[in-house]
Design a protein around this motif. Structure first.
Motif, PDB file in Angstrom:
ATOM      1  N   VAL A  57       0.832  -1.213   0.000  1.00 53.87           N
ATOM      2  CA  VAL A  57       0.000   0.000   0.000  1.00 53.87           C
ATOM      3  C   VAL A  57       0.862   1.256   0.000  1.00 53.87           C
ATOM      4  N   ASP A  58       1.943   1.255   0.770  1.00 53.82           N
ATOM      5  CA  ASP A  58       2.769   2.466   0.858  1.00 53.82           C
ATOM      6  C   ASP A  58       3.528   2.765  -0.430  1.00 53.82           C
ATOM      7  N   GLU A  59       3.532   1.840  -1.385  1.00 63.00           N
ATOM      8  CA  GLU A  59       4.177   2.052  -2.681  1.00 63.00           C
ATOM      9  C   GLU A  59       3.254   2.744  -3.685  1.00 63.00           C
ATOM     10  N   LEU A  60       1.959   2.748  -3.397  1.00 62.42           N
ATOM     11  CA  LEU A  60       0.996   3.335  -4.334  1.00 62.42           C
ATOM     12  C   LEU A  60       1.036   4.855  -4.281  1.00 62.42           C
ATOM     13  N   LEU A  61       0.775   5.467  -5.409  1.00 64.85           N
ATOM     14  CA  LEU A  61       0.709   6.928  -5.460  1.00 64.85           C
ATOM     15  C   LEU A  61      -0.455   7.421  -4.614  1.00 64.85           C
ATOM     16  N   PRO A  62      -0.351   8.621  -4.043  1.00 63.43           N
ATOM     17  CA  PRO A  62      -1.429   9.146  -3.191  1.00 63.43           C
ATOM     18  C   PRO A  62      -2.793   9.177  -3.874  1.00 63.43           C
ATOM     19  N   GLY A  63      -2.847   9.493  -5.152  1.00 58.70           N
ATOM     20  CA  GLY A  63      -4.127   9.520  -5.867  1.00 58.70           C
ATOM     21  C   GLY A  63      -4.765   8.145  -5.965  1.00 58.70           C
ATOM     22  N   VAL A  64      -3.945   7.114  -6.156  1.00 58.43           N
ATOM     23  CA  VAL A  64      -4.448   5.741  -6.222  1.00 58.43           C
ATOM     24  C   VAL A  64      -4.950   5.315  -4.851  1.00 58.43           C
ATOM     25  N   ARG A  65      -4.182   5.616  -3.802  1.00 59.32           N
ATOM     26  CA  ARG A  65      -4.610   5.281  -2.427  1.00 59.32           C
ATOM     27  C   ARG A  65      -5.918   5.977  -2.093  1.00 59.32           C
ATOM     28  N   SER A  66      -6.066   7.207  -2.519  1.00 60.29           N
ATOM     29  CA  SER A  66      -7.296   7.955  -2.243  1.00 60.29           C
ATOM     30  C   SER A  66      -8.502   7.301  -2.906  1.00 60.29           C
ATOM     31  N   LYS A  67      -8.361   6.879  -4.141  1.00 55.78           N
ATOM     32  CA  LYS A  67      -9.475   6.235  -4.841  1.00 55.78           C
ATOM     33  C   LYS A  67      -9.821   4.889  -4.208  1.00 55.78           C
ATOM     34  N   LEU A  68      -8.819   4.154  -3.755  1.00 56.43           N
ATOM     35  CA  LEU A  68      -9.072   2.873  -3.093  1.00 56.43           C
ATOM     36  C   LEU A  68      -9.729   3.079  -1.733  1.00 56.43           C
ATOM     37  N   ALA A  69      -9.350   4.136  -1.040  1.00 61.61           N
ATOM     38  CA  ALA A  69      -9.906   4.420   0.280  1.00 61.61           C
ATOM     39  C   ALA A  69     -11.410   4.654   0.220  1.00 61.61           C
TER      40      ALA A  69
END
Length: 118
Positions: A73-85
């Motif tokens: 998870v910490d390797e994902l770009l912030p925009g990708v993490r936001s969409k997954l969240a």
């Protein structure tokens, strides 16, 4: 036989909410597949893994045919993490790995002759 965190994961994200992860080969992040994914998932506690869950027969087929993949998870770009969240009830940052696909073990083939009294 199922193995790993697919049924004991800390959370799941519906397949429809994870379009930003596919195709995984195009992610700007570390993508562990096959044996590397097995090793990473074996080292992770179940509550620190979130899995991609099917939402239809088509997505179930897609996910079961997908090679076992673990994405930190910490390797994902912030925009990708936001969409997954958006697809989770808890913060995505509480998880270490995202699991795609099922981790299965080989089961030996048996002959019907083994079960008969000859």
């Amino acid at each position: 036989m199922l193995k790993g965190h697919f049924q004991s994961a800390g959370a799941s994200i519906e397949h429809g909410d994870t379009s930003v992860l596919f195709p995984v080969e195009e992610l700007d992040a570390t993508v562990l597949q096959r044996r590397d994914a097995e090793l990473a998932l074996a080292d992770a506690d179940a509550e620190n893994v979130t899995v991609i869950a099917p939402t239809s027969l088509a997505s179930s087929y897609f996910l079961t045919q997908h090679v076992l993949t673990a994405i930190p998870v910490d390797e994902l770009l912030p925009g990708v993490r936001s969409k997954l969240a958006d697809g989770l009830d808890t913060a995505i940052e509480t998880f270490d790995l995202i699991q795609i696909g099922k981790w299965v073990t080989d089961s030996p083939d048996h002959s019907l002759a083994e079960y008969t009294d000859a």
